[in-house]
Design a protein around this motif. Sequence first.
Motif, PDB file in Angstrom:
ATOM      1  N   TYR A 119       0.825  -1.220   0.000  1.00  0.00           N
ATOM      2  CA  TYR A 119       0.000   0.000   0.000  1.00  0.00           C
ATOM      3  C   TYR A 119       0.861   1.273   0.000  1.00  0.00           C
ATOM      4  O   TYR A 119       1.741   1.433   0.829  1.00  0.00           O
ATOM      5  N   GLY A 146     -11.278   9.877   6.601  1.00  0.00           N
ATOM      6  CA  GLY A 146     -11.199   8.431   6.396  1.00  0.00           C
ATOM      7  C   GLY A 146      -9.854   7.947   6.906  1.00  0.00           C
ATOM      8  O   GLY A 146      -9.098   7.284   6.190  1.00  0.00           O
ATOM      9  N   CYS A 147      -9.575   8.295   8.160  1.00  0.00           N
ATOM     10  CA  CYS A 147      -8.222   8.078   8.723  1.00  0.00           C
ATOM     11  C   CYS A 147      -7.908   6.601   8.917  1.00  0.00           C
ATOM     12  O   CYS A 147      -6.750   6.227   9.033  1.00  0.00           O
ATOM     13  N   GLY A 148      -8.958   5.754   8.972  1.00  0.00           N
ATOM     14  CA  GLY A 148      -8.710   4.332   9.171  1.00  0.00           C
ATOM     15  C   GLY A 148      -7.957   4.082  10.461  1.00  0.00           C
ATOM     16  O   GLY A 148      -8.251   4.681  11.511  1.00  0.00           O
ATOM     17  N   SER A 152      -2.395   6.723   7.383  1.00  0.00           N
ATOM     18  CA  SER A 152      -2.292   7.965   6.594  1.00  0.00           C
ATOM     19  C   SER A 152      -1.864   9.145   7.452  1.00  0.00           C
ATOM     20  O   SER A 152      -1.243  10.095   6.950  1.00  0.00           O
ATOM     21  N   ASP A 167     -13.690   9.013  10.720  1.00  0.00           N
ATOM     22  CA  ASP A 167     -13.939   7.733  10.052  1.00  0.00           C
ATOM     23  C   ASP A 167     -15.294   7.200  10.497  1.00  0.00           C
ATOM     24  O   ASP A 167     -15.740   7.495  11.610  1.00  0.00           O
ATOM     25  N   GLU A 189     -19.937   9.692   9.134  1.00  0.00           N
ATOM     26  CA  GLU A 189     -19.759   9.840   7.689  1.00  0.00           C
ATOM     27  C   GLU A 189     -19.108  11.200   7.448  1.00  0.00           C
ATOM     28  O   GLU A 189     -19.463  12.205   8.061  1.00  0.00           O
ATOM     29  N   VAL A 190     -18.149  11.244   6.546  1.00  0.00           N
ATOM     30  CA  VAL A 190     -17.290  12.418   6.435  1.00  0.00           C
ATOM     31  C   VAL A 190     -18.064  13.706   6.110  1.00  0.00           C
ATOM     32  O   VAL A 190     -17.774  14.761   6.687  1.00  0.00           O
ATOM     33  N   ALA A 208      -6.387   9.657   2.168  1.00  0.00           N
ATOM     34  CA  ALA A 208      -5.631   8.593   1.487  1.00  0.00           C
ATOM     35  C   ALA A 208      -6.530   7.384   1.307  1.00  0.00           C
ATOM     36  O   ALA A 208      -6.971   6.783   2.292  1.00  0.00           O
TER      37      ALA A 208
HETATM   38  C1  LIG Z   1      -8.846   2.095   2.517  1.00  0.00           C
HETATM   39  S1  LIG Z   1      -9.142   2.800   4.078  1.00  0.00           S
HETATM   40  C2  LIG Z   1      -7.831   3.990   4.186  1.00  0.00           C
HETATM   41  C3  LIG Z   1      -7.544   4.370   5.609  1.00  0.00           C
HETATM   42  C4  LIG Z   1      -6.402   5.354   5.781  1.00  0.00           C
HETATM   43  N1  LIG Z   1      -6.699   6.632   5.173  1.00  0.00           N
HETATM   44  C5  LIG Z   1      -5.116   4.802   5.234  1.00  0.00           C
HETATM   45  O1  LIG Z   1      -4.544   5.410   4.306  1.00  0.00           O
HETATM   46  O2  LIG Z   1      -4.660   3.755   5.726  1.00  0.00           O
HETATM   47  C6  LIG Z   1     -10.570   3.841   3.805  1.00  0.00           C
HETATM   48  C7  LIG Z   1     -11.147   4.398   5.095  1.00  0.00           C
HETATM   49  O3  LIG Z   1     -12.110   5.392   4.775  1.00  0.00           O
HETATM   50  C8  LIG Z   1     -13.240   5.224   5.613  1.00  0.00           C
HETATM   51  N2  LIG Z   1     -14.397   5.757   4.876  1.00  0.00           N
HETATM   52  C9  LIG Z   1     -14.819   5.402   3.644  1.00  0.00           C
HETATM   53  N3  LIG Z   1     -15.875   6.141   3.280  1.00  0.00           N
HETATM   54  C10 LIG Z   1     -16.116   6.996   4.303  1.00  0.00           C
HETATM   55  C11 LIG Z   1     -17.077   8.010   4.519  1.00  0.00           C
HETATM   56  N4  LIG Z   1     -18.000   8.301   3.584  1.00  0.00           N
HETATM   57  N5  LIG Z   1     -17.047   8.696   5.691  1.00  0.00           N
HETATM   58  C12 LIG Z   1     -16.107   8.405   6.629  1.00  0.00           C
HETATM   59  N6  LIG Z   1     -15.164   7.450   6.471  1.00  0.00           N
HETATM   60  C13 LIG Z   1     -15.176   6.745   5.330  1.00  0.00           C
HETATM   61  C14 LIG Z   1     -13.317   3.729   5.865  1.00  0.00           C
HETATM   62  O4  LIG Z   1     -14.039   3.422   7.032  1.00  0.00           O
HETATM   63  C15 LIG Z   1     -11.848   3.356   5.963  1.00  0.00           C
HETATM   64  O5  LIG Z   1     -11.362   3.421   7.267  1.00  0.00           O
END
Ligand SMILES: C[S@@+](CC[C@H](N)C(=O)[O-])C[C@H]1O[C@@H](n2cnc3c(N)ncnc32)[C@H](O)[C@@H]1O
Length: 296
Positions: A119, A146-148, A152, A167, A189-190, A208
Amino acid sequence: MKHERTFDAIRFEQHGIHARDAGLHAEAAADFARAVALDPGRSLSWLGLALSQIDLKRPQDALESLHRAQQLSPQSGVVTHLLDSLSGHTSARAPETYVSWLFNTYAEGFDMHLARLGYQGPAMLHRLAIRAGWVADGSHSILDLGCGTGLSGLPFLSYAARLDGVDLSTGMLEQARRRGIYADLHHGEVHAVLRGLPAGSRDMMIAADTLIYIGDVAELFRLVAGHLKPGGSFLFTVETGEQSFTLAPSGRYQHADDYLQACADGLFDFADRIEGTIRVEAGRLMPARAYRFTRR
Ligand SMILES: C[S@@+](CC[C@H](N)C(=O)[O-])C[C@H]1O[C@@H](n2cnc3c(N)ncnc32)[C@H](O)[C@@H]1O
């Protein structure tokens, strides 16, 4: 009799879930097939069967199973999104229930899984920050969309006086909390979270590998612009697409350059873009772009 059949169906369903978790896709598909034969009224078994058929690269069979699951659970965002993805229907964004289901399931093994896929999302954004000449002087207010689990946020910690995250997966947020790099972590939700936060307060916002779950990003760009100080930067990655935004069979969106530039028009100035590959996807490298736009 009916009760016994349902009980046996649940046993096969559970066995199927564990088999799938262990990567035994054919065994999982066989378990779910037995579960639906015993009790065709369980949408979870149909969903499990569909997921196993997707794993086995049998999309037509998966579509049939998903239609059965949808008849039983018409409100399921998970089923709807999988159906949209496989049938080529591009929705505006992935339902919240789909995103939280996917990432709550992944959360614990996420970092290791992404490391195995090579990644590059955070590294691509960090390269943009370096190319912009930012100094890691701990002076910036940064929000990670979407910090996961916080992968990121990590490269941006040294730039930040304050690093916050958003997130909608509680599982991912729990991992992010453990990492200990964020001041505040907002659950939701963002778009909804951004509407509730004070405007004009951030120097940088990063996303990210998050826009892969949001197809139509026009409103998101407006909200991000509202939260950035003039001159502030918005850094994000997308999977490379050819036409505005499209939902791929993977369940993720791909964005075209001209669409992103149109969404940014009037709000941001284009500053920089890099081309790369973001991770391995079904044995091949996934083309991606990372962008930096600055708030007007
Ligand atoms: C592929 S992960 C990437 C996480 C982190 N940014 C990284 O680079 O490791 C995508 C993240 O975005 C969050 N996500 C996706 N759509 C979202 C939304 N509409 N609102 C809030 N979070 C969201 C998911 O829950 C997930 O944790």
